[in-house]
Scaffold this motif. Structure first.
Motif, PDB file in Angstrom:
ATOM      1  N   LEU A 100      -0.536  -9.032  -1.525  1.00 62.67           N
ATOM      2  CA  LEU A 100      -0.103  -8.014  -0.556  1.00 62.67           C
ATOM      3  C   LEU A 100      -1.215  -6.974  -0.432  1.00 62.67           C
ATOM      4  O   LEU A 100      -1.382  -6.125  -1.311  1.00 62.67           O
ATOM      5  N   THR A 115      -3.528   5.333   0.890  1.00 64.44           N
ATOM      6  CA  THR A 115      -3.845   6.728   1.249  1.00 64.44           C
ATOM      7  C   THR A 115      -4.020   7.610   0.020  1.00 64.44           C
ATOM      8  O   THR A 115      -4.849   8.515   0.020  1.00 64.44           O
ATOM      9  N   ARG A 116      -3.254   7.308  -1.043  1.00 64.91           N
ATOM     10  CA  ARG A 116      -3.372   8.157  -2.234  1.00 64.91           C
ATOM     11  C   ARG A 116      -4.756   8.020  -2.874  1.00 64.91           C
ATOM     12  O   ARG A 116      -5.301   8.953  -3.421  1.00 64.91           O
ATOM     13  N   GLN A 163       0.288  -8.505   8.812  1.00 67.52           N
ATOM     14  CA  GLN A 163       1.680  -8.067   8.822  1.00 67.52           C
ATOM     15  C   GLN A 163       1.999  -7.331  10.126  1.00 67.52           C
ATOM     16  O   GLN A 163       1.100  -7.028  10.905  1.00 67.52           O
ATOM     17  N   LYS A 218      -3.444   3.684  -8.051  1.00 69.34           N
ATOM     18  CA  LYS A 218      -2.799   4.351  -6.912  1.00 69.34           C
ATOM     19  C   LYS A 218      -3.581   5.607  -6.530  1.00 69.34           C
ATOM     20  O   LYS A 218      -3.663   5.957  -5.367  1.00 69.34           O
TER      21      LYS A 218
HETATM   22  P1  UTP Z   1       1.857   0.971  -2.110  1.00 66.20           P
HETATM   23  O1  UTP Z   1       3.294   1.211  -2.016  1.00 66.20           O
HETATM   24  O2  UTP Z   1       1.165   1.535  -3.301  1.00 66.20           O
HETATM   25  O3  UTP Z   1       1.171   1.493  -0.765  1.00 66.20           O
HETATM   26  O4  UTP Z   1       1.614  -0.574  -1.996  1.00 66.20           O
HETATM   27  P2  UTP Z   1      -0.344   1.615  -0.318  1.00 66.20           P
HETATM   28  O5  UTP Z   1      -0.309   1.642   1.164  1.00 66.20           O
HETATM   29  O6  UTP Z   1      -1.233   0.593  -0.935  1.00 66.20           O
HETATM   30  O7  UTP Z   1      -0.831   3.011  -0.896  1.00 66.20           O
HETATM   31  P3  UTP Z   1      -0.450   4.498  -0.463  1.00 66.20           P
HETATM   32  O8  UTP Z   1       1.023   4.647  -0.706  1.00 66.20           O
HETATM   33  O9  UTP Z   1      -0.840   4.642   0.977  1.00 66.20           O
HETATM   34  O10 UTP Z   1      -1.303   5.333  -1.371  1.00 66.20           O
HETATM   35  C1  UTP Z   1       1.983  -1.512  -2.973  1.00 66.20           C
HETATM   36  C2  UTP Z   1       1.430  -2.844  -2.527  1.00 66.20           C
HETATM   37  O11 UTP Z   1       1.995  -3.238  -1.278  1.00 66.20           O
HETATM   38  C3  UTP Z   1       0.981  -3.467  -0.331  1.00 66.20           C
HETATM   39  C4  UTP Z   1      -0.216  -2.673  -0.825  1.00 66.20           C
HETATM   40  O12 UTP Z   1      -1.415  -3.192  -0.259  1.00 66.20           O
HETATM   41  C5  UTP Z   1      -0.090  -2.853  -2.312  1.00 66.20           C
HETATM   42  O13 UTP Z   1      -0.558  -4.123  -2.697  1.00 66.20           O
HETATM   43  N1  UTP Z   1       1.429  -3.032   0.995  1.00 66.20           N
HETATM   44  C6  UTP Z   1       1.956  -1.790   1.156  1.00 66.20           C
HETATM   45  C7  UTP Z   1       1.292  -3.885   2.055  1.00 66.20           C
HETATM   46  O14 UTP Z   1       0.792  -5.028   1.897  1.00 66.20           O
HETATM   47  N2  UTP Z   1       1.722  -3.467   3.268  1.00 66.20           N
HETATM   48  C8  UTP Z   1       2.244  -2.249   3.486  1.00 66.20           C
HETATM   49  O15 UTP Z   1       2.614  -1.939   4.632  1.00 66.20           O
HETATM   50  C9  UTP Z   1       2.373  -1.380   2.397  1.00 66.20           C
END
Ligand code: UTP
Length: 413
Positions: A101, A107-108, A183, A391
Motif C-alpha cells: 500500500l 504528509t507527516r 487507487q 510516520k
Molecule cells: P497512513 O495512514 O500513515 O497515511 O498510511 P500516509 O498518507 O502514508 O501518511 P500521512 O497520514 O499523510 O502522514 C498507512 C499506509 O496506507 C497507505 C500508505 O501509503 C501507508 O502504506 N495509504 C494511505 C494508501 O495506500 N492510500 C491512502 O490513500 C492512504
C-alpha cells in the motif's frame, strides 16, 4: 453529463462555486473538471459540517465488544516449523501474493513524492522501497520462487513510483513479478463542506485511503492477474514499516491451518492506553476498534491470568483470502472524515498552502475490511523485530526510531 446537469448537481450539493469556476474554463478545462465532478461519490460527503478544527473524528456506532484471543508467540514458537512448511508450500504453489500500500501522501513525514523513495541510509543509500524488497527477498530466497507483488499508488505518486522502481532495477526483484495499480481519488472540502479546488481546472483530489485497495485492483484490471496466476491469498502491508515481514511463511501457514479467512499481525500493547487499533470481536465478528472508541472499563479489563483482555494492536499487515474479498468487494465501508492541511486555490487564483488543518479528506481504511469477514487469526509478533513504522520526521515512529530498530536487527545503514 450536460452543462445543465452539471450545474444542477453542483447546486443540489451546495457547490455552486465549482460551477462558477467551470464557466471560466476553455473546452479542455471544462471537460476535465466536469469529469471529476461526475466521479464524486456524494454519499461519502453526507456528514454534518459543523465541527471545529479541534473536534475529533466522529465516533462510529460500535456493537458489543468482546476480547478475541491471539495466537501468542509461545504457541507460534512451538509450532513454527510446521507453520513455516505449510506457508512455504503455499508460496511455492503460487498461492500467495503481496500488496504494497503505497498510495498515501506521507504528509507527516513531510517529504514530497512517494514515501518509499525516502532514503533512510546513513553511510549508504537505503530507500524504504529497497528495504521492503530485501525483506521480501528473504522469503523468496527460502521458497526458491518469487511472490507476485502488487504496488498500489495514486495519481499523486504513480509515475514517480514506477520510474523509481525501473531506475533502481526493481531492487533486484524480477520485473515480471511486480505490477502497479492506481487507487481511487476522493475530493477534499473545507470545514463547511465546500469542495476545494487545487488549480483552475481541477478539484483538490487526494487518495481515498488504504481501504479501497481491493476494489481498485478490480477496476484497474490487476485482479485479473491475481486470478490468472492462481493467487488465493493476499498479504497487505504498509510502505512505512521498514521491518515489515512480507509473505511471512509462518504467518501464512498458521492462518491456513487455523481455517480462518483472514489473519492480522498484532503486537502486545505497551500499556493499556497505547494509541493503537485493537483487534477484538464486535457483535461476534472480528473488528478493529480504536483506543478512543473504547470505554476505560474495556481498556482496563483483564483476563484471569492478569493480561489485558484487549491486548493486541494491529500493525497493518493482513492476510486475506481472495475469494472472500470478492464477496465483500461491493459492501459499504465506513467513511472516515479526516482533518488535514489541504493546499488549495482561491476563487481569485491564489494558491494557499495552509500551516494548520483547514478541512477534511475522506478515507476508507483497510482495517474496516476485517469486520466484513467471518473470522480473523490474530497472530502475535515481536514488536522490536517486526514493527518500525516511519510516520514522522522526529520522535515517535520516526526516521530516527526506525533506524535504531533496523540497527538493533542487524541491518547496516
Ligand atoms: P497512513 O495512514 O500513515 O497515511 O498510511 P500516509 O498518507 O502514508 O501518511 P500521512 O497520514 O499523510 O502522514 C498507512 C499506509 O496506507 C497507505 C500508505 O501509503 C501507508 O502504506 N495509504 C494511505 C494508501 O495506500 N492510500 C491512502 O490513500 C492512504
Amino acid at each position: 453529463m450536460t452543462e445543465k446537469e452539471l450545474s444542477s448537481v453542483l447546486e443540489e450539493h451546495g457547490q455552486g462555486h465549482i460551477f462558477e469556476a467551470y464557466q471560466k474554463l476553455d473546452e479542455e478545462g471544462k471537460k476535465k473538471l466536469a469529469g471529476q465532478v461526475e466521479r464524486i461519490d456524494w454519499s461519502i460527503m453526507d456528514i454534518p459540517f459543523h465541527k471545529t478544527a479541534s473536534d475529533e473524528e466522529p465516533k462510529q456506532e460500535r456493537g458489543k465488544l468482546e476480547p478475541l484471543s491471539a495466537m501468542e508467540i509461545s504457541e507460534i514458537e512451538k509450532n513454527k516449523a510446521r507453520y513455516e512448511a505449510i506457508g512455504l508450500d503455499a508460496i511455492k504453489a503460487g498461492k500467495v501474493g503481496a500488496v504494497l500500500l503505497a498510495g498515501g501522501q506521507g504528509t507527516r513525514l513531510g517529504s514530497d513524492g512517494p514515501k518509499g523513495k525516502y532514503n533512510i541510509g546513513l553511510t549508504k543509500d537505503m530507500f524504504i522501497f529497497e528495504r521492503l524488497i530485501r525483506n521480501l527477498l528473504d522469503v523468496t530466497d527460502k521458497a526458491g520462487c518469487f511472490v507476485p507483488l502488487y504496488v498500489m499508488t495514486s495519481d499523486k505518486n504513480h509515475e514517480e513510483t514506477v520510474s523509481f522502481f525501473a531506475e533502481k532495477n526493481y531492487f533486484g526483484y524480477p520485473e515480471e513479478f511486480v505490477k502497479f495499480f492506481k487507487q481511487e481519488m476522493a475530493p477534499s472540502v473545507d470545514f463547511n463542506g465546500k469542495l476545494y479546488m487545487e488549480s483552475a481546472d481541477s478539484l483538490s483530489l487526494s487518495p481515498n485511503g488504504n481501504g479501497g485497495w481491493f476494489y481498485s485492483m478490480a477496476v484497474t484490471g490487476v485482479l485479473k492477474d491475481v486470478k490468472e496466476r492462481g493467487v488465493e491469498w493476499l498479504n497487505i502491508f504498509a510502505v512505512d514499516n521498514v521491518l515489515q515481514r512480507i509473505a511471512d511463511p509462518v504467518f501464512v501457514g498458521a492462518t491456513l491451518e487455523s481455517g480462518c479467512v483472514s489473519g492480522a499481525k498484532v503486537v502486545r500493547k505497551a500499556d493499556p492506553h497505547e494509541k493503537v487499533g485493537v483487534l477484538c470481536l464486535e457483535d461476534g465478528k472480528p473488528s478493529i476498534v480504536e483506543y478512543y472508541e473504547m470505554t476505560d472499563e474495556i481498556i482496563n479489563s483483564r483476563e484471569p491470568n492478569g493480561d489485558l483482555s484487549y491486548n493486541f494492536g494491529v500493525i497493518l499487515n493482513y492476510l486475506f483470502r481472495v475469494d472472500k474479498l470478492e464477496q465483500i468487494m461491493n459492501e459499504k465501508m465506513p467513511v472516515h472524515v479526516v482533518e488535514k492541511k489541504i493546499p488549495y486555490m482561491t476563487a481569485d487564483g491564489d494558491y494557499i498552502k495552509p500551516e494548520t488543518p483547514n478541512g477534511y479528506k475522506f478515507e476508507l481504511l483497510v482495517l474496516d475490511m476485517i469486520h466484513l469477514l467471518d473470522n480473523c487469526l490474530s497472530f502475535e509478533v515481536v514488536r522490536d523485530y517486526e514493527f518500525a513504522p516511519i510516520k514522522n520526521k522526529k520522535g515517535i515512529d520516526s526516521v530516527e526510531s526506525a533506524r535504531a530498530l533496523l540497527q538493533k536487527n542487524g541491518v547496516a545503514l
